[in-house]
Design a protein around this motif. Structure first.
Motif, PDB file in Angstrom:
ATOM      1  N   LYS A 139       0.830  -1.211   0.000  1.00  0.00           N
ATOM      2  CA  LYS A 139       0.000   0.000   0.000  1.00  0.00           C
ATOM      3  C   LYS A 139       0.867   1.264   0.000  1.00  0.00           C
ATOM      4  O   LYS A 139       0.554   2.256   0.645  1.00  0.00           O
ATOM      5  CB  LYS A 139      -0.915   0.020   1.226  1.00  0.00           C
ATOM      6  N   LEU A 140       1.950   1.234  -0.750  1.00  0.00           N
ATOM      7  CA  LEU A 140       2.888   2.352  -0.759  1.00  0.00           C
ATOM      8  C   LEU A 140       2.887   3.039  -2.119  1.00  0.00           C
ATOM      9  O   LEU A 140       3.039   2.388  -3.157  1.00  0.00           O
ATOM     10  CB  LEU A 140       4.299   1.848  -0.429  1.00  0.00           C
ATOM     11  N   ALA A 141       2.714   4.368  -2.101  1.00  0.00           N
ATOM     12  CA  ALA A 141       2.680   5.160  -3.336  1.00  0.00           C
ATOM     13  C   ALA A 141       3.650   6.324  -3.220  1.00  0.00           C
ATOM     14  O   ALA A 141       4.177   6.626  -2.137  1.00  0.00           O
ATOM     15  CB  ALA A 141       1.268   5.679  -3.599  1.00  0.00           C
ATOM     16  N   ILE A 142       3.895   7.000  -4.339  1.00  0.00           N
ATOM     17  CA  ILE A 142       4.762   8.181  -4.353  1.00  0.00           C
ATOM     18  C   ILE A 142       4.073   9.293  -5.131  1.00  0.00           C
ATOM     19  O   ILE A 142       3.484   9.060  -6.195  1.00  0.00           O
ATOM     20  CB  ILE A 142       6.158   7.857  -4.931  1.00  0.00           C
ATOM     21  N   VAL A 143       4.114  10.505  -4.570  1.00  0.00           N
ATOM     22  CA  VAL A 143       3.464  11.675  -5.155  1.00  0.00           C
ATOM     23  C   VAL A 143       4.456  12.831  -5.114  1.00  0.00           C
ATOM     24  O   VAL A 143       5.092  13.071  -4.076  1.00  0.00           O
ATOM     25  CB  VAL A 143       2.189  12.069  -4.380  1.00  0.00           C
ATOM     26  N   GLY A 144       4.616  13.563  -6.227  1.00  0.00           N
ATOM     27  CA  GLY A 144       5.539  14.692  -6.220  1.00  0.00           C
ATOM     28  C   GLY A 144       5.187  15.749  -7.245  1.00  0.00           C
ATOM     29  O   GLY A 144       4.518  15.463  -8.243  1.00  0.00           O
ATOM     30  N   TRP A 145       5.650  16.971  -6.973  1.00  0.00           N
ATOM     31  CA  TRP A 145       5.385  18.135  -7.839  1.00  0.00           C
ATOM     32  C   TRP A 145       6.723  18.687  -8.328  1.00  0.00           C
ATOM     33  O   TRP A 145       7.653  18.855  -7.551  1.00  0.00           O
ATOM     34  CB  TRP A 145       4.654  19.190  -7.021  1.00  0.00           C
ATOM     35  N   SER A 146       6.846  18.956  -9.614  1.00  0.00           N
ATOM     36  CA  SER A 146       8.058  19.523 -10.213  1.00  0.00           C
ATOM     37  C   SER A 146       9.209  18.531 -10.067  1.00  0.00           C
ATOM     38  O   SER A 146       9.119  17.419 -10.578  1.00  0.00           O
ATOM     39  CB  SER A 146       8.371  20.881  -9.574  1.00  0.00           C
ATOM     40  N   TYR A 147      10.300  18.897  -9.344  1.00  0.00           N
ATOM     41  CA  TYR A 147      11.352  17.899  -9.136  1.00  0.00           C
ATOM     42  C   TYR A 147      10.795  16.697  -8.376  1.00  0.00           C
ATOM     43  O   TYR A 147      11.221  15.561  -8.605  1.00  0.00           O
ATOM     44  CB  TYR A 147      12.537  18.488  -8.370  1.00  0.00           C
ATOM     45  N   GLY A 148       9.856  16.932  -7.487  1.00  0.00           N
ATOM     46  CA  GLY A 148       9.226  15.813  -6.786  1.00  0.00           C
ATOM     47  C   GLY A 148       8.531  14.872  -7.741  1.00  0.00           C
ATOM     48  O   GLY A 148       8.522  13.645  -7.540  1.00  0.00           O
ATOM     49  N   GLY A 149       7.936  15.431  -8.808  1.00  0.00           N
ATOM     50  CA  GLY A 149       7.326  14.590  -9.837  1.00  0.00           C
ATOM     51  C   GLY A 149       8.377  13.820 -10.603  1.00  0.00           C
ATOM     52  O   GLY A 149       8.173  12.652 -10.966  1.00  0.00           O
ATOM     53  N   TYR A 150       9.505  14.479 -10.857  1.00  0.00           N
ATOM     54  CA  TYR A 150      10.639  13.790 -11.479  1.00  0.00           C
ATOM     55  C   TYR A 150      11.087  12.620 -10.604  1.00  0.00           C
ATOM     56  O   TYR A 150      11.302  11.502 -11.085  1.00  0.00           O
ATOM     57  CB  TYR A 150      11.790  14.775 -11.674  1.00  0.00           C
ATOM     58  N   ALA A 151      11.233  12.870  -9.291  1.00  0.00           N
ATOM     59  CA  ALA A 151      11.661  11.817  -8.372  1.00  0.00           C
ATOM     60  C   ALA A 151      10.667  10.668  -8.350  1.00  0.00           C
ATOM     61  O   ALA A 151      11.053   9.489  -8.291  1.00  0.00           O
ATOM     62  CB  ALA A 151      11.836  12.397  -6.965  1.00  0.00           C
ATOM     63  N   ALA A 152       9.375  10.991  -8.415  1.00  0.00           N
ATOM     64  CA  ALA A 152       8.359   9.941  -8.419  1.00  0.00           C
ATOM     65  C   ALA A 152       8.498   9.052  -9.652  1.00  0.00           C
ATOM     66  O   ALA A 152       8.427   7.818  -9.560  1.00  0.00           O
ATOM     67  CB  ALA A 152       6.968  10.576  -8.373  1.00  0.00           C
ATOM     68  N   LEU A 153       8.711   9.670 -10.820  1.00  0.00           N
ATOM     69  CA  LEU A 153       8.829   8.905 -12.063  1.00  0.00           C
ATOM     70  C   LEU A 153      10.176   8.203 -12.192  1.00  0.00           C
ATOM     71  O   LEU A 153      10.283   7.170 -12.864  1.00  0.00           O
ATOM     72  CB  LEU A 153       8.623   9.839 -13.260  1.00  0.00           C
TER      73      LEU A 153
END
Length: 661
Positions: A514-528
């Motif tokens: 049940k573990l997910a990752i969410v990020g915005w900008s560089y955080g989105g880069y880190a998620a992908l």
């Protein structure tokens, strides 16, 4: 404690109900901050507030703190014009900055300054009007660096960009070029050139009393291409000649060496700025009497000192701030330190106190106080009466919502390094066996801090545990922690992010699978990019305005004077391909949901479109939601609400969780 503004009336005029939300939580947390910027009039009787309207628009509200009456005096649609700040030039006159995006060969950001009376009348363009014979475009409408000589006479000291002009008929061409400073009457628009245009100049610093004491130059080569290096000159008191102050030199990866000036104290005759001490940023002062005597003002042995605390219309320096587990302010002014302690006792649960503005005599102070479980409120403190009055809460829709507490934590990286971060658990939870999210911050030259975070609080309200790691590559912890930056050192940064997810599992906070990752900008880069190191760790990926390809990010800077700076920051070598999610889609196993505004000037929407196309081509589940007319911040109540709704539903489906109303 009394209320100074009629909040109900303002709320009714500025914040229409959002009926399109699928969940009440999405509506409440998706609503933008009720006050986006606020300033106090020189006499301390009025406030000017920027408030959200019409989804993505803004309104300038002027409120009388003595009567509680308010009026909307200016508004913008947000498509494309936005009001970004408004300040008082006098007790009756305001100056506002307008931001917009235009398109010539490329999308470009433009700003212009306007002035108007406090009742909304006599609106005028304060920036110099563009010339039809100009040989270049002028993007910036100027920045206010100081007020007039007495601080409240209605004049402003502002920068102006000069560009050459061609001749027509018998007129001689204007060859003046560069950044200048003008003293402009905000009512009559009468202008006086204070500092002549200087080629390469990019910054002027005044002493708070109308005297320019520092000039900064952005160094360039190859037909104006910026190098990322800066040089500074100063004046001694009463002299017009410029003398060498120092250089600020870029290391190419986002770090700098040298003294970075921020503020001049006229009475002490010094300039305050930041420089390195033992690998961390510290506050120094340098004498402007010709001796250049340098003194260490404040340093911290563990973290960067990164905030200069200033107050009043003269913006005098009164302290510094830094963030360890929580942000701390050290006041040089004993009276303010005493007041800060008293406010801490008067406002329990709101330990983060910031002085925002002051009346001309500094007898009335506008301040903000908040915490992790309180989004915060603006107050007015009267030193004479010792009365504290509430001006307006930052997020009225959350007034009846119990928010989750935020706990500073550390977790071990694979090499044993302890990584700091913040853990937000759902209200009433025992903190075990929960669906969980790792939420890396943007930047990468940034960091998360303790306090209210609308994204983390939304997911906590929906039942998720949220971990926000300050991975190596974050700022605030010194040069060694920053490393080369989060792109060139992506393996370390993303490794720390992934180790945060593993820690959630090992601690029993995250339920199995049940573990997910969410990020915005560089955080989105880190998620992908996280699957490049561990494809099986996260079961769902949400990326908002993400960088997806480093070479594409570099190419987005083509044609701009900052290209060399961006290119050096990204670097060259195998990491450019290995560290690009769009080049490694085969490693992604989890379903992907992305959001992106099509007017994003930070990260082009083409990056998300490329990522979605390549994922589809590889047979991977992906959805891209595009927001028309919005930039990197998605400053739109409807868009943010939709994003929260959709991401919550996506995470629940991907993690096998029951739907929640």
């Amino acid at each position: 404690m009394k209320n100074l503004v009629r909040a109900a009336m303002l709320a009714a005029s500025a914040m229409p109900a959002i009926a399109y939300a699928q969940s009440e939580d999405a509506r409440k947390f998706g609503a933008r901050e009720f006050i986006q910027q606020i300033s106090l009039s020189p006499d301390g009787t009025q406030v000017a507030m920027l408030q959200p309207v019409s989804g993505r628009g803004d309104a300038l509200m002027v409120a009388n703190l003595e009567t509680g009456e308010s009026k909307m005096v200016l508004n913008s649609s947000g498509d494309p014009d936005q009001i970004t700040s408004c300040r008082w030039a006098s007790t009756t006159r305001l100056v506002c900055n307008i931001y917009m995006i235009g398109k010539l060969d490329k999308k470009l950001a433009f700003t212009r300054m306007v002035s108007l009376n406090a009742d909304g009348s006599d609106l005028k363009l304060l920036s110099q009007r563009d010339s039809a014979t100009a040989l270049d475009i002028i993007q910036s409408g100027g920045d206010i660096i100081d007020w007039g000589p007495d601080g409240s006479n209605g004049s402003v000291l502002m920068t102006r960009e000069f560009v050459p002009e061609y001749s027509t008929g018998s007129h001689v061409a204007n060859a003046r070029e560069g950044l200048a400073v003008e003293l402009v009457d905000a009512t009559t628009l009468k202008r006086k050139l204070v500092e002549s245009p200087r080629g390469g100049a990019n910054e002027y610093i005044s002493d708070g009393h109308g005297n320019v004491r520092i000039i900064g130059f952005a160094q360039a080569r190859n037909e104006g291409m910026l190098t990322g290096n800066y040089s500074y000159q100063y004046r001694t008191a009463g002299d017009r000649d410029w003398k060498k102050l120092g250089d600020l030199v870029s290391d190419g990866g986002g770090g700098y060496s040298g003294f970075n000036p921020y503020a001049v104290d006229r009475d002490a005759n010094v300039v305050y700025g930041f420089d390195d001490k033992d690998g961390r940023s510290a506050l120094y002062s340098i004498a402007l009497d010709g001796s250049l005597t340098r003194k260490l003002v404040f340093a911290h042995p563990e973290v960067d000192v990164d905030g200069l605390v200033r107050i009043g219309r003269q913006r005098r320096v009164v302290g510094v701030s830094y963030a360890t587990d929580k942000r701390t302010t050290e006041f040089f002014d004993p009276e303010l330190q005493k007041l800060r302690n008293a406010l801490g006792r008067a406002l329990p649960g709101k330990p983060l106190v910031t002085f925002i503005d002051a009346s001309a005599d500094e007898k009335k102070l506008l301040l903000f106080a908040g915490g992790d479980t309180d989004p915060g409120t603006y107050y007015l403190y009267d030193k004479t009466s010792k009365q504290l009055g509430e001006v307006m809460p930052l997020r009225p829709p959350l007034a009846e919502t119990k928010l989750a507490s935020v706990k500073p934590v550390t977790f071990p990286a694979a090499d044993g390094t302890q990584i700091p971060g913040y853990l937000t658990l759902p209200v009433g939870s025992d903190g075990k066996n929960l669906p969980a999210i790792v939420m890396p911050h943007g930047g990468p030259g940034s960091r998360d801090e303790w306090g209210f975070d609308w994204l983390a609080q939304f997911y906590a309200a929906r039942g998720f545990a949220v971990l926000q790691p300050n991975f190596r590559g974050s700022t605030g912890y010194g040069d060694g922690w920053f490393q080369k930056n989060g792109f060139q050192s992506w393996r370390t940064a993303i490794g720390d992010v992934n180790d945060g997810g593993r820690w959630l599992e090992k601690q029993g906070i995250a339920a199995p699978g049940k573990l997910a990752i969410v990020g915005w900008s560089y955080g989105g880069y880190a998620a992908l990019q996280s699957p490049a190191l561990d494809p099986d760790l996260f079961k769902a990926i949400v990326a908002i305005a993400p960088v997806t390809d480093l070479e594409t990010l570099r190419n987005e800077a083509q044609g701009f004077t900052s290209y060399n700076i961006v290119s050096k920051f990204i670097g060259s070598g195998p990491h450019v391909k290995e560290g690009s999610p769009a080049q490694n889609v085969q490693k992604i196993k989890a379903p992907v949901l992305m959001f992106h505004g099509d007017q994003d000037l930070n990260v082009g929407i083409g990056e998300s479109r490329m990522m979605a196309s390549r994922l589809r081509g590889a047979g991977k589940p992906v959805e891209l939601v595009e927001f028309k007319g919005l930039d990197h911040q998605l400053d739109d109540d409807k868009a943010r609400t939709q994003m929260l709704d959709k991401s919550d539903a996506f995470l629940r489906a991907a993690l096998g969780l029951a739907a929640k109303p």
